[in-house]
Scaffold this active site. Structure first.
Site, PDB file in Angstrom:
ATOM      1  N   ARG A 189      25.404  44.744   8.519  1.00 41.77           N
ATOM      2  CA  ARG A 189      26.341  43.970   7.319  1.00 41.77           C
ATOM      3  C   ARG A 189      27.645  43.531   8.153  1.00 41.77           C
ATOM      4  NH1 ARG A 189      26.487  46.161   1.678  1.00 41.77           N
ATOM      5  NH2 ARG A 189      26.863  48.109   2.941  1.00 41.77           N
TER       6      ARG A 189
ATOM      7  N   SER B 286      25.980  53.777  13.121  1.00 37.09           N
ATOM      8  CA  SER B 286      25.329  54.941  12.605  1.00 37.09           C
ATOM      9  C   SER B 286      24.425  55.701  13.718  1.00 37.09           C
ATOM     10  CB  SER B 286      24.456  54.500  11.480  1.00 37.09           C
ATOM     11  OG  SER B 286      25.491  53.748  10.751  1.00 37.09           O
TER      12      SER B 286
ATOM     13  N   ASP C 280      28.007  56.339   9.741  1.00 29.82           N
ATOM     14  CA  ASP C 280      27.913  55.862   8.441  1.00 29.82           C
ATOM     15  C   ASP C 280      28.129  57.115   7.350  1.00 29.82           C
ATOM     16  OD1 ASP C 280      24.056  55.579   8.546  1.00 29.82           O
ATOM     17  OD2 ASP C 280      25.691  57.443   9.254  1.00 29.82           O
TER      18      ASP C 280
HETATM   19  C1  G6P Z   1      24.235  52.129   3.657  1.00 25.91           C
HETATM   20  C2  G6P Z   1      25.436  52.067   4.451  1.00 25.91           C
HETATM   21  C3  G6P Z   1      24.880  52.324   5.625  1.00 25.91           C
HETATM   22  C4  G6P Z   1      23.936  53.364   6.112  1.00 25.91           C
HETATM   23  C5  G6P Z   1      22.784  53.018   5.220  1.00 25.91           C
HETATM   24  C6  G6P Z   1      21.695  54.210   5.332  1.00 25.91           C
HETATM   25  O1  G6P Z   1      23.638  50.774   3.624  1.00 25.91           O
HETATM   26  O2  G6P Z   1      26.304  51.086   4.120  1.00 25.91           O
HETATM   27  O3  G6P Z   1      25.935  52.668   6.864  1.00 25.91           O
HETATM   28  O4  G6P Z   1      23.499  53.173   7.297  1.00 25.91           O
HETATM   29  O5  G6P Z   1      23.162  52.721   3.791  1.00 25.91           O
HETATM   30  O6  G6P Z   1      20.543  53.815   4.478  1.00 25.91           O
HETATM   31  P1  G6P Z   1      19.235  52.809   5.098  1.00 25.91           P
HETATM   32  O7  G6P Z   1      18.409  53.131   4.062  1.00 25.91           O
HETATM   33  O8  G6P Z   1      19.516  51.501   5.158  1.00 25.91           O
HETATM   34  O9  G6P Z   1      19.038  53.367   6.289  1.00 25.91           O
HETATM   35  C1  BGC Z   2      21.841  58.788  13.476  1.00 23.41           C
HETATM   36  C2  BGC Z   2      23.122  59.303  12.967  1.00 23.41           C
HETATM   37  C3  BGC Z   2      23.171  58.230  11.338  1.00 23.41           C
HETATM   38  C4  BGC Z   2      21.804  58.692  10.505  1.00 23.41           C
HETATM   39  C5  BGC Z   2      21.820  57.708   9.216  1.00 23.41           C
HETATM   40  C6  BGC Z   2      20.782  58.855  12.507  1.00 23.41           C
HETATM   41  O1  BGC Z   2      19.580  58.789  13.155  1.00 23.41           O
HETATM   42  O2  BGC Z   2      21.725  59.515  14.448  1.00 23.41           O
HETATM   43  O3  BGC Z   2      24.284  59.098  13.333  1.00 23.41           O
HETATM   44  O4  BGC Z   2      24.239  58.967  10.510  1.00 23.41           O
HETATM   45  O5  BGC Z   2      20.903  58.231  11.288  1.00 23.41           O
HETATM   46  O6  BGC Z   2      22.092  56.600   9.283  1.00 23.41           O
END
Ligand code: G6P
Ligand code: BGC
Ligand code: BGC
Length: 924
Positions: free
Chosen positions: A549, A610, A664
């Protein structure tokens, strides 16, 4: 003065049963006789009314209507399919209640598809009267003794035996091997059994007997046994009809019509329990004074009124009452009676069947009446036969009306105008009574003309049918055991979770000290959570979750406004070259700026990235390793802020000013910290999983200074990469890890996060299919396809509001042909996998909050955890299981979980805002 029965029958005055002088046949004897016989005449209209009323009562019961209470119970039997002939093995069957005052034990060998049929071996044991009406334990001990006596004749040794319990009384079944007796019928009245699980009572008695190891795997009503025992060639029979001492029927109903079952597909066998049918409107007119007298004298007055007009236990009694009535009015036997004629049970079904049997002839009748202590005259025998015929004809007609109601129900349930159906019949009334079946057939043809019914006599009274059900139950029980064995490693104990918590604490300490640890404990250079004084417009990027995003975040006194746009990161870009990936990111930013009318404006940018980065500063982050399906080349070991800035330069988007890079988890903590200053932990459970928290700077060996705090990105996804989680890892985890693009890495993440749970479930389902437990042992192509079982299916399948039928719909959409048992097992697999994930996540959070509490030397800690991630947010039980595990493992921490509404983009903007504010202060 002898007793007087309800019909005012004198019992035993004058010379044995005879008036002083033989009574001349009263002139009105023919009327008296006709009047008696007429009472047993049931008109076609009355039969149709009974048919209609019984059908009405059946449908009321099916719809779960409780008021007025339907007079038939319509009890689901958990038999979901008629036998498909694959059943095989040796089974012991114990029959109690089907054949009156005796029980039967059978040894049944099912040959499966091998075809030829082995004759069951059986033995009957007479149940003493006092046992039939004594304490329940005595009855079950008697049954267990008979069982051992029977088995003594077999070379059983100490092999485990599987037993099917044919228990022919109305029961609420809650499983193939769980059944609670509603009420006794047919001459049984043992105490302490009604309302009890009769399978458990039998298991306890067998235990007390202790002679053989017998596993009671199924309890079956005799009507069901009769239906299931239908000769394969003839069937399949979808109706079972029993007329023995009692009477009942069962049939295969569409599961969706049975309100108590949340099933919408397939069929289930329903035991009608029509013996209790009573409807004054329909039955009132056909009930005779003899029926009332019989009921009054019975063990259960007012109950089973319909059965008392049909069941073999009562036909003899009805005939006796009529004969006694006519005898005392001098119409029969010269007014003579006999103790047998005047005492209950004096005339048995056998007597009636023989006396009615056209081939028996008057001589036989004469003998029987003499054996009953009577001196019949020639005219008496014919009259007696008429009485027998009247009673039995009515019984067969009433039974036909009831069967016709079942056939009408089947026509409706299957929306079929005409119906071709096979009815399995069982019971001694059929076997012994010469005309019962033919009268039944004729009457059914009248009442259900559009039904082509074939009657298949069950060859051994349902013993084989009970063995069939037992074989199915044994197969399901074996499947359940295999399922439990397979899922056992996923069921973590408190001790195991506490061990994970302790191991994580040690790994955290080693990581903070910069020693070898699977937890990198990366300083993020975020030293404070927002204090609300942040202001300004910021661009933010959010890469690494389900969606990429780009956000515009306006932080003002009134709060934070966000407008954002989701862009996709195609797999080929995520696994292409680093340059391609970052050029794609900058293209998205520029596209967003144009759409937001921000082109040319220079706004500070916060980058939520992330992935594990070693940060050297707020705007410097060296990518240590890709995770979560990303694998762009030439990035690992690089400063991703530089990679972004180079891409910006290549795109001449010079106005973009990258100020901060945050993980994140940090973005989520900051975002929630803006609302709740106690939020000092960030947790992500989405595609990947990770956590960060505010650590005391003095504990962070790699960063100078020992006052204040530093937010530490734990990168707990890698916890256990040193093998320390080996004792929890299952072969399914190993399969998922080996098939991933980063085998051996992110082991903790691969047990918890959304990218992997579906795959773990798929591997478990494949394993259970290979064991024959699921999908009839047929692995489908689809199930062997990677990532076909999305983690979101777990959230859907486990949602409480989803009935099993919807579970099936999801799985069928996956091209998995399944039975309802399969759907239930898939649900349990999903529950086991997601529960373990949530508990492991909870153990991690407990380690973190306990660390903070101990850092601050507090007895009690109140702290909030900012959480984000699709799995945590969408799964119906994940969040509550995490919270429960934290309460269990960190009881001195009051932890509030705050679900982040705006994602970590807002957090990145806030980190940027703090950085900008600090930068301004150093410049002034
Ligand atoms: C939200 C946060 C992101 C995060 C994500 C993880 O969208 O804004 O920064 O990485 O959650 O959740 P997801 O299920 O999208 O991997
Ligand atoms: C990454 C982290 C991240 C997490 C959640 C992991 O695979 O190594 O940096 O915070 O995923 O998105
Ligand atoms: C019982 C039924 C049984 C029938 C035939 C009735 O009294 O309630 O459960 O199927 O007898 O044995």
């Amino acid at each position: 003065m002898d007793s007087v029965g309800p019909l005012g029958l004198q019992q035993g005055d004058g010379a044995p049963g005879c008036p002083q002088e033989a009574l001349p046949c009263p002139s009105n004897s023919p009327e008296l006789v006709q009047e008696c016989l007429r009472q047993f005449k049931v008109t076609g209209a009355q039969l149709r009314q009974i048919q209609a009323s019984l059908l009405g009562s059946m449908e009321q019961a099916l719809s779960g209507q409780a008021n007025p209470a339907p007079t038939v119970r319509m009890l689901p039997t958990y038999v979901g399919s008629v036998p498909h002939g694959t059943e095989q093995g040796d089974f012991v069957v114990l029959e109690l209640g089907a054949i009156g005052a005796s029980l039967r034990v059978l040894w049944v060998t099912l040959m499966g598809t091998k075809g030829h049929r082995m004759e069951p071996q059986s033995r009957e044991f007479v149940i003493p009267q006092e046992v039939m009406v004594g304490p329940g334990q005595q009855l079950f001990d008697f049954a267990a003794r008979c069982l051992s006596e029977f088995l003594d004749a077999f070379p059983v040794g100490n092999q485990g035996l599987q037993l099917g319990f044919s228990f022919s009384f109305p029961c609420h079944q809650t499983g193939l091997d769980k059944s609670t007796l509603i009420s006794w019928t047919k001459g049984f009245r043992c105490s302490g059994v009604e309302g009890q699980d009769v399978v458990q009572l039998l298991r306890d008695a067998i235990q007390r007997q202790g002679a053989y190891s017998i596993d009671v795997v199924a309890v079956v009503n005799d009507a069901v046994g009769t239906m299931m025992g239908c000769e394969p060639g003839a069937g399949p029979c979808e109706v079972g009809l029993v007329v023995d001492t009692g009477t009942n029927a069962c049939y295969m109903e569409e599961a969706r019509h049975v309100a108590v079952l949340d099933e919408d597909r397939g069929r289930v066998c329903i035991s009608v329990e029509w013996g209790s049918f009573s409807d004054d409107g329909a039955l009132g007119p056909v009930l005779t004074t003899f029926d009332h007298a019989l009921d009054h004298e019975s063990l259960n007055p007012g109950a089973q009124r319909f059965e008392k007009m049909i069941g073999g236990l009562y036909l003899g009694e009805l005939v006796r009452l009529v004969l006694a009535h006519l005898a005392q009015r001098g119409v029969l036997f010269g007014g003579c009676t006999s103790p047998a004629l005047l005492s209950r049970g004096g005339i048995l079904l056998e007597h009636v069947a023989e006396m009615e049997d056209p081939s028996a002839g008057a001589a036989r009748v004469h003998t029987i009446l003499q054996d009953l202590g009577l001196r019949p005259r020639a005219s008496d025998t014919e009259l007696v036969r008429h009485v027998c015929a009247a009673v039995c004809t009515r019984a067969a007609q009433l039974c036909a009306a009831a069967l016709a109601a079942v056939l009408s129900r089947l026509q409706r349930s299957r929306e079929q105008e005409t119906l071709q159906i096979a009815v399995a019949t069982g019971g001694r009334v059929f076997e012994r009574h010469p005309r019962f079946l033919s009268i039944l057939q004729e009457t059914v043809m009248l009442l259900a003309p559009k039904c082509d019914v074939s009657f298949i006599p069950s060859v051994d009274g349902g013993g084989r049918g009970v063995a069939m059900v037992t074989a199915v139950a044994a197969r399901l029980a074996a499947h359940r055991r295999l399922l439990e064995e397979t899922l056992a490693p996923f069921r973590l104990t408190r001790e195991q979770l506490a061990a994970v918590q302790a191991q994580m604490r040690e790994a955290m300490a080693r990581g903070l000290r910069g020693e070898a640890s699977s937890l990198r404990m990366l300083p993020t250079y975020v030293r404070a959570t927002p204090d609300g004084s942040e202001r300004g417009d910021f661009l933010a990027l959010d890469l690494g979750g389900t969606n990429f995003r780009v956000l515009l975040v306006r932080v003002a006194t009134g709060g934070v406004q966000i407008s954002s746009q989701i862009y996709s990161i195609p797999e080929c870009v995520a696994q292409g070259s680093g340059q391609q990936l970052f050029d794609h990111i900058v293209d998205c930013i520029v596209d967003f700026q144009q759409k937001q009318g921000l082109s040319g404006q220079s706004l500070p940018l916060g980058f939520t990235f992330s992935f594990p980065c070693r940060q050297l500063g707020l705007d410097q982050g060296i990518l240590l390793t890709w995770t979560k399906g990303f694998n762009a080349s030439d990035c690992e070991g690089q400063d991703v802020v530089c990679l972004l800035r180079e891409a910006i330069r290549r795109r001449q988007a010079t106005e973009l000013n990258v100020v901060a890079i945050v993980n994140d988890t940090v973005g989520t903590m900051m975002s929630c910290g803006y609302e709740d200053p106690r939020c000092e932990v960030g947790l992500i459970v989405g595609t990947g999983t990770n956590a960060c928290y505010m650590e005391e700077l003095r504990n962070v060996a790699s960063v100078a200074g020992d006052s204040g705090h530093m937010c530490i990105n734990m990168e707990w996804g890698a916890f256990g990469d040193d093998g320390s989680l080996g004792m929890l890892s299952t072969n399914f985890d190993a399969s998922v890890d080996q098939a991933s693009i980063n085998p051996g890495k992110q082991r903790f993440e691969k047990m918890i996060s959304g990218m992997y749970l579906g795959e773990i479930v798929r591997h478990v389902l494949l394993h259970l299919t290979s064991l024959g437990v699921l999908f009839r042992g047929q692995p489908t192509q689809r199930l062997q396809t990677r990532d076909i079982f999305k983690t979101k299916f777990l959230s859907e399948i486990e949602s409480d509001s989803l009935a099993l039928r919807q579970v099936r719909a999801i799985l069928e959409a996956l091209g998995l042909p399944l039975t309802s048992d399969d759907a239930l097992m898939v649900l349990e697999v999903c529950q086991a996998v997601s529960q373990r994930a949530a508990q492991l996540c909870g153990a991690g959070v407990a380690a973190v909050v306990e660390k903070i509490r101990e850092n601050r030397g507090l007895e009690e800690l109140t702290v909030s955890v900012g959480v984000d991630g699709t799995l945590y947010k969408m799964h119906p039980h994940f969040s509550s299981l995490v919270a429960a595990t934290v309460r269990e493992l960190a009881p001195r921490c009051a932890v509030t979980f705050l679900q982040s509404e705006d994602g970590s983009g807002k957090g990145a903007a806030l980190v940027t805002a703090v950085a900008c504010r600090l930068a301004q202060m150093t410049h002034v």
